[in-house]
Design a protein around this motif. Structure first.
Motif, PDB file in Angstrom:
ATOM      1  N   LYS A 196       0.832  -1.200   0.000  1.00 38.87           N
ATOM      2  CA  LYS A 196       0.000   0.000   0.000  1.00 38.87           C
ATOM      3  C   LYS A 196       0.871   1.256   0.000  1.00 38.87           C
ATOM      4  N   LEU A 197       1.848   1.309   0.879  1.00 39.91           N
ATOM      5  CA  LEU A 197       2.731   2.478   0.941  1.00 39.91           C
ATOM      6  C   LEU A 197       3.511   2.655  -0.353  1.00 39.91           C
ATOM      7  N   GLY A 198       3.982   1.554  -0.916  1.00 40.92           N
ATOM      8  CA  GLY A 198       4.737   1.623  -2.162  1.00 40.92           C
ATOM      9  C   GLY A 198       3.909   2.178  -3.304  1.00 40.92           C
ATOM     10  N   PHE A 199       2.685   1.659  -3.466  1.00 35.12           N
ATOM     11  CA  PHE A 199       1.816   2.142  -4.546  1.00 35.12           C
ATOM     12  C   PHE A 199       1.413   3.591  -4.332  1.00 35.12           C
ATOM     13  N   VAL A 200       1.034   3.930  -3.121  1.00 32.87           N
ATOM     14  CA  VAL A 200       0.612   5.303  -2.830  1.00 32.87           C
ATOM     15  C   VAL A 200       1.777   6.271  -3.055  1.00 32.87           C
ATOM     16  N   ALA A 201       2.979   5.899  -2.607  1.00 34.53           N
ATOM     17  CA  ALA A 201       4.145   6.769  -2.791  1.00 34.53           C
ATOM     18  C   ALA A 201       4.455   6.955  -4.277  1.00 34.53           C
ATOM     19  N   PHE A 202       4.369   5.879  -5.055  1.00 34.03           N
ATOM     20  CA  PHE A 202       4.633   5.978  -6.487  1.00 34.03           C
ATOM     21  C   PHE A 202       3.617   6.894  -7.160  1.00 34.03           C
ATOM     22  N   ILE A 203       2.352   6.700  -6.848  1.00 40.12           N
ATOM     23  CA  ILE A 203       1.310   7.520  -7.467  1.00 40.12           C
ATOM     24  C   ILE A 203       1.452   8.980  -7.036  1.00 40.12           C
ATOM     25  N   PHE A 204       1.761   9.216  -5.757  1.00 43.50           N
ATOM     26  CA  PHE A 204       1.939  10.593  -5.297  1.00 43.50           C
ATOM     27  C   PHE A 204       3.123  11.249  -5.992  1.00 43.50           C
ATOM     28  N   LYS A 205       4.217  10.512  -6.093  1.00 45.46           N
ATOM     29  CA  LYS A 205       5.409  11.063  -6.750  1.00 45.46           C
ATOM     30  C   LYS A 205       5.116  11.363  -8.218  1.00 45.46           C
ATOM     31  N   THR A 206       4.376  10.481  -8.872  1.00 50.17           N
ATOM     32  CA  THR A 206       4.057  10.639 -10.280  1.00 50.17           C
ATOM     33  C   THR A 206       3.114  11.809 -10.534  1.00 50.17           C
ATOM     34  N   SER A 207       2.202  12.055  -9.603  1.00 52.11           N
ATOM     35  CA  SER A 207       1.141  13.044  -9.868  1.00 52.11           C
ATOM     36  C   SER A 207       1.015  14.083  -8.758  1.00 52.11           C
TER      37      SER A 207
END
Length: 161
Positions: free
Chosen positions: A99-110
């Motif tokens: 969950k943290l990995g996906f959320v961090a990736f999406i936040f960083k991307t957008s």
């Protein structure tokens, strides 16, 4: 009463910093795992997809991992209730890391799109403020512990506590 209030706020700050510290420790581990798995093509496609979305659809995608992975915690609790502590613990930890990995990736991307949403930007600002506040609350305790360790000869220089 004032002493209890100070202790409460310090405990709250420590809990907040504990979660923050856990992310700081796990982030490099997650990064290595992601780098080990050949996901670059998928990450590029997701980033390109996210670039096409407006702020609110981006927010919906940002929330998907939070919602989709939450049942993993219920499974972990069910395993705990069955007495399967190791399986429950592993399930809980893996779910949170994903969950943290996906959320961090999406936040960083957008990040810019998400922060263009007024209430999201205010929540982000509050989180940053709370993080700084928590550090300020714990700073005197850290300094006292550092001083005691230095006086005991267990810590030299500017070691981190």
């Amino acid at each position: 009463m004032q002493r209890f209030k100070r202790l409460f706020w310090t405990a709250l700050a420590l809990a907040f910093l504990g979660v923050s510290w856990l992310w700081e420790v796990l982030h490099p581990v997650i990064r290595r795992l992601v780098d080990w798995i050949p996901l670059e093509g998928l990450k590029r496609r997701v980033a390109a997809f996210m670039d096409q979305l407006g702020p609110y659809p981006t927010l919906a995608v940002f929330l998907v991992p939070l919602i989709a992975l939450e049942p993993g915690k219920f499974i972990a609790v069910w395993l705990f209730a069955k007495g399967q502590w190791l399986a429950g613990g592993v399930t809980y930890i893996v779910t949170d890391i994903l969950k943290l990995g996906f959320v961090a990736f999406i936040f960083k991307t957008s990040r810019e799109k998400l922060l263009s949403i007024g209430w999201f930007a205010r929540m982000h600002g509050w989180f940053v403020f709370a993080h700084d506040w928590a550090h300020a609350q714990v700073a005197p305790w850290k300094a006292a512990i550092r001083k005691a360790l230095q006086e005991a000869g267990l810590l030299t220089g500017k070691g981190r506590v």
